[in-house]
Design a protein around this motif. Structure first.
Motif, PDB file in Angstrom:
ATOM      1  N   ALA A   9       0.851  -1.187   0.000  1.00  0.00           N
ATOM      2  CA  ALA A   9       0.000   0.000   0.000  1.00  0.00           C
ATOM      3  C   ALA A   9       0.885   1.235   0.000  1.00  0.00           C
ATOM      4  N   VAL A  10       0.412   2.280  -0.671  1.00  0.00           N
ATOM      5  CA  VAL A  10       1.073   3.583  -0.624  1.00  0.00           C
ATOM      6  C   VAL A  10       0.003   4.610  -0.265  1.00  0.00           C
ATOM      7  N   ILE A  11       0.204   5.261   0.870  1.00  0.00           N
ATOM      8  CA  ILE A  11      -0.715   6.279   1.362  1.00  0.00           C
ATOM      9  C   ILE A  11      -0.039   7.633   1.180  1.00  0.00           C
ATOM     10  N   LEU A  96       0.819   7.453  -9.718  1.00  0.00           N
ATOM     11  CA  LEU A  96      -0.465   6.855  -9.336  1.00  0.00           C
ATOM     12  C   LEU A  96      -0.874   5.771 -10.326  1.00  0.00           C
ATOM     13  N   ASN A  97      -0.685   6.033 -11.600  1.00  0.00           N
ATOM     14  CA  ASN A  97      -1.038   5.036 -12.616  1.00  0.00           C
ATOM     15  C   ASN A  97      -0.174   3.786 -12.493  1.00  0.00           C
ATOM     16  N   ALA A  98       1.104   3.970 -12.179  1.00  0.00           N
ATOM     17  CA  ALA A  98       1.995   2.818 -12.010  1.00  0.00           C
ATOM     18  C   ALA A  98       1.585   1.979 -10.805  1.00  0.00           C
ATOM     19  N   LEU A  99       1.204   2.634  -9.725  1.00  0.00           N
ATOM     20  CA  LEU A  99       0.737   1.900  -8.547  1.00  0.00           C
ATOM     21  C   LEU A  99      -0.544   1.134  -8.861  1.00  0.00           C
ATOM     22  N   GLN A 100      -1.453   1.792  -9.557  1.00  0.00           N
ATOM     23  CA  GLN A 100      -2.714   1.140  -9.913  1.00  0.00           C
ATOM     24  C   GLN A 100      -2.467  -0.064 -10.822  1.00  0.00           C
ATOM     25  N   TYR A 105      -2.653  -0.873  -3.227  1.00  0.00           N
ATOM     26  CA  TYR A 105      -3.700  -0.083  -2.576  1.00  0.00           C
ATOM     27  C   TYR A 105      -3.199   1.333  -2.321  1.00  0.00           C
ATOM     28  N   MET A 106      -4.079   2.320  -2.557  1.00  0.00           N
ATOM     29  CA  MET A 106      -3.728   3.724  -2.340  1.00  0.00           C
ATOM     30  C   MET A 106      -4.814   4.427  -1.533  1.00  0.00           C
ATOM     31  N   ALA A 107      -4.400   5.397  -0.749  1.00  0.00           N
ATOM     32  CA  ALA A 107      -5.327   6.239   0.000  1.00  0.00           C
ATOM     33  C   ALA A 107      -4.661   7.590   0.236  1.00  0.00           C
ATOM     34  N   VAL A 108      -5.452   8.545   0.694  1.00  0.00           N
ATOM     35  CA  VAL A 108      -4.946   9.868   1.057  1.00  0.00           C
ATOM     36  C   VAL A 108      -5.235  10.103   2.529  1.00  0.00           C
ATOM     37  N   VAL A 109      -4.239  10.617   3.249  1.00  0.00           N
ATOM     38  CA  VAL A 109      -4.406  11.028   4.647  1.00  0.00           C
ATOM     39  C   VAL A 109      -3.829  12.432   4.777  1.00  0.00           C
ATOM     40  N   SER A 110      -4.692  13.384   5.068  1.00  0.00           N
ATOM     41  CA  SER A 110      -4.303  14.792   5.112  1.00  0.00           C
ATOM     42  C   SER A 110      -4.858  15.446   6.363  1.00  0.00           C
TER      43      SER A 110
END
Length: 221
Positions: A9-11, A96-100, A105-110
């Motif tokens: 995962a990359v957040i 992002l496209n490479a990760l997909q 798994y991707m998410a945003v935490v801000s």
């Protein structure tokens, strides 16, 4: 660049990590400070002191009785400007496209207010990338507490650990990642002062999203 564990995962943090909203945020911050009778900050001071959520920052500055006044001025100014000025950092969408493509798994935490954060993500058409978009007020506590990062992983089947990269531009992001037991990746779009990183050193450092692509290629290329 230092090698990093293979990611499941990359957040991501949002501002100054995936998108460049710094000038808008800086203008909104100083508008709020001046409204409250405080002197405006220099850019260096703003970079050093930014990181907490607006609620936490303005409570520290103006107390529990007045933080909402500063918060309203800040967000009114920011919202009036942001959608016309938001732009992606170079190669961010390529990453992002490479990760997909590799089913990561991707998410945003801000620490941006949740409803505003999700509005920006939707404006850019980026909902398709992220399993969750977590902003200030969505978890039991905001960054640097690990709660929002842990919340972003719920339902993914991926536990917090070294195989979860958290990519951010601030010392607050590094604190959050390390407290969650994840891999803390500092992207140096606008790097914080080095003395702020001493107690929470990043696991890895990159200059830009092209470097992140290179690190990913070492595992999936």
């Amino acid at each position: 660049m230092r090698a990093l564990p293979k990611p499941q995962a990359v957040i991501f943090d949002w501002d100054d990590t995936l998108v460049d909203n710094w000038n808008t945020a800086f203008k909104a911050l100083n508008t709020a400070l001046v409204h409250m009778g405080a002197p405006p900050w220099t850019e260096d001071e703003a970079r050093r002191r930014s990181g907490p959520s607006a609620k936490d920052l303005f409570t520290q500055l103006f107390g529990a009785d007045r933080w909402k006044e500063a918060d309203k001025v800040y967000y009114d100014t920011f919202c009036a400007l942001v959608l016309d000025n938001v732009r992606l950092h170079d190669k961010a969408e390529d990453f992002l496209n490479a990760l997909q493509k590799n089913n990561i798994y991707m998410a945003v935490v801000s620490n941006k207010r949740g409803h505003l954060l999700r509005k920006e993500v939707e404006h850019l058409g980026f909902n398709r990338y992220f399993g969750k978009v977590i902003g200030a007020g969505d978890a039991a506590a905001d960054k640097p507490d690990p709660a929002p990062l842990l919340l972003s992983l719920e339902g993914s089947g991926i536990p917090p650990g070294p195989a979860v990269w958290y990519v951010g531009d601030s010392h607050t992001d590094m604190m959050c990642a390390l407290r969650a037991g994840c891999t803390a990746v500092l992207i140096e779009t606008k790097p914080p002062p080095e003395d702020l990183l001493i107690k929470n050193p990043p696991t890895g450092r990159v200059r830009h999203h092209g470097d992140l692509m290179e690190l990913l290629d070492r595992h999936f290329g």
